[in-house]
Design a protein around this motif. Structure first.
Motif, PDB file in Angstrom:
ATOM      1  N   UNK A  96       0.867  -1.006   0.088  1.00 16.46           N
ATOM      2  CA  UNK A  96       0.039   0.126   0.041  1.00 16.46           C
ATOM      3  C   UNK A  96       0.965   1.175  -0.122  1.00 16.46           C
ATOM      4  N   UNK A  97       0.814   1.996  -1.092  1.00 20.02           N
ATOM      5  CA  UNK A  97       1.613   3.501  -1.086  1.00 20.02           C
ATOM      6  C   UNK A  97       0.689   4.575  -1.704  1.00 20.02           C
ATOM      7  N   UNK A  98       0.467   5.371  -0.704  1.00 21.68           N
ATOM      8  CA  UNK A  98      -0.394   6.467  -1.159  1.00 21.68           C
ATOM      9  C   UNK A  98       0.511   7.435  -2.280  1.00 21.68           C
ATOM     10  N   UNK A  99       1.804   7.306  -2.419  1.00 24.71           N
ATOM     11  CA  UNK A  99       2.689   8.132  -3.287  1.00 24.71           C
ATOM     12  C   UNK A  99       2.783   7.448  -4.353  1.00 24.71           C
ATOM     13  N   UNK A 100       2.178   6.156  -4.845  1.00 26.84           N
ATOM     14  CA  UNK A 100       2.152   5.653  -5.895  1.00 26.84           C
ATOM     15  C   UNK A 100       0.780   5.997  -6.877  1.00 26.84           C
TER      16      UNK A 100
ATOM     17  N   UNK B 160      -8.651  -1.097  -4.741  1.00 35.29           N
ATOM     18  CA  UNK B 160      -7.773   0.289  -4.663  1.00 35.29           C
ATOM     19  C   UNK B 160      -7.397   0.581  -5.746  1.00 35.29           C
ATOM     20  N   UNK B 161      -6.840  -0.191  -6.919  1.00 36.90           N
ATOM     21  CA  UNK B 161      -6.334   0.267  -8.018  1.00 36.90           C
ATOM     22  C   UNK B 161      -7.398   1.184  -8.702  1.00 36.90           C
ATOM     23  N   UNK B 162      -8.769   0.653  -8.612  1.00 36.62           N
ATOM     24  CA  UNK B 162      -9.721   1.355  -9.494  1.00 36.62           C
ATOM     25  C   UNK B 162      -9.964   2.630  -8.935  1.00 36.62           C
TER      26      UNK B 162
ATOM     27  N   UNK C  94      -0.466   1.659  -4.907  1.00 30.88           N
ATOM     28  CA  UNK C  94       0.142   0.231  -5.139  1.00 30.88           C
ATOM     29  C   UNK C  94       1.587   0.399  -5.339  1.00 30.88           C
ATOM     30  N   UNK C  95       2.510  -0.210  -4.417  1.00 30.86           N
ATOM     31  CA  UNK C  95       4.059  -0.035  -4.974  1.00 30.86           C
ATOM     32  C   UNK C  95       4.041  -1.613  -5.446  1.00 30.86           C
ATOM     33  N   UNK C  96       4.369  -1.903  -6.718  1.00 30.09           N
ATOM     34  CA  UNK C  96       4.504  -3.228  -7.219  1.00 30.09           C
ATOM     35  C   UNK C  96       5.745  -3.700  -7.382  1.00 30.09           C
ATOM     36  N   UNK C  97       6.395  -4.687  -6.803  1.00 29.62           N
ATOM     37  CA  UNK C  97       7.686  -4.997  -6.595  1.00 29.62           C
ATOM     38  C   UNK C  97       7.917  -6.392  -7.283  1.00 29.62           C
TER      39      UNK C  97
END
Length: 178
Positions: free
Chosen positions: A31-35, A154-156, A39-42
């Protein structure tokens, strides 16, 4: 970085055999608000083992990644920078191939996920859906922290909020959602 072909062959085959049995290709969602998609996908290649010496040998020959000691008493060798994955891990395992069918499939899916993430400067909702479809096919020993539905929901929300910024960063309008 050291080319896969510069690693002594006996060590290269040892590494690929060890990774065939003990390694994994994962993709984490944080979970990342800055992305822009929330989401930060790693993508991550890792090998976990109680014995640090073997993992240090692998790290030495591949010349990338990190070693860390986990709370459960196990050492982990991890490669998660896209540059190291693209320039070292992918070429290495493309040259020295896995024998097990499962690891071959996981490696192919992992390469596809990296390609999706490299397609755009900022990940689109369509990219997120494609990554999750690929991850559906990977057998994992561990349950995901977030379900596919949670990741998409969340992505949507973030896609609707940031779609124009994502499209601008990518230089063209993204494919509309149906």
């Amino acid at each position: 970085m050291k080319s896969a072909l510069q690693i002594p062959r006996d060590k290269a085959y040892y590494i690929v055999g060890f990774a065939d049995g003990e390694g994994s290709f994962n993709t984490s969602f944080r979970l990342r608000l800055d992305c822009l998609l929330g989401w930060k996908i790693t993508p991550v290649f890792n090998i976990s083992q109680k014995e640090r010496t073997i993992l240090a040998l692998i790290k030495h020959h591949l010349r990338c990644g990190t070693l860390r000691y986990r709370k459960d008493g196990v050492w982990a060798y991890e490669v998660e920078t896209r540059k190291a994955l693209r320039e070292t891990i992918i070429p290495f395992f493309s040259t020295f191939r896995f024998l097990s069918e499962k690891k071959k499939r996981d490696f192919q899916r992992f390469q596809k996920i990296l390609a999706i993430l490299d397609q755009h400067r900022s990940t689109t909702y369509d990219d997120l859906e494609r990554i999750l479809v690929l991850l559906d096919d990977i057998d994992s020993k561990h349950a995901r922290t977030y379900s596919k539905q949670q990741i998409l929901a969340r992505g949507a929300v973030f896609w609707e909020r940031n779609r124009l910024r994502i499209e601008a960063l990518n230089g063209r309008p993204a494919k509309p959602r149906a």
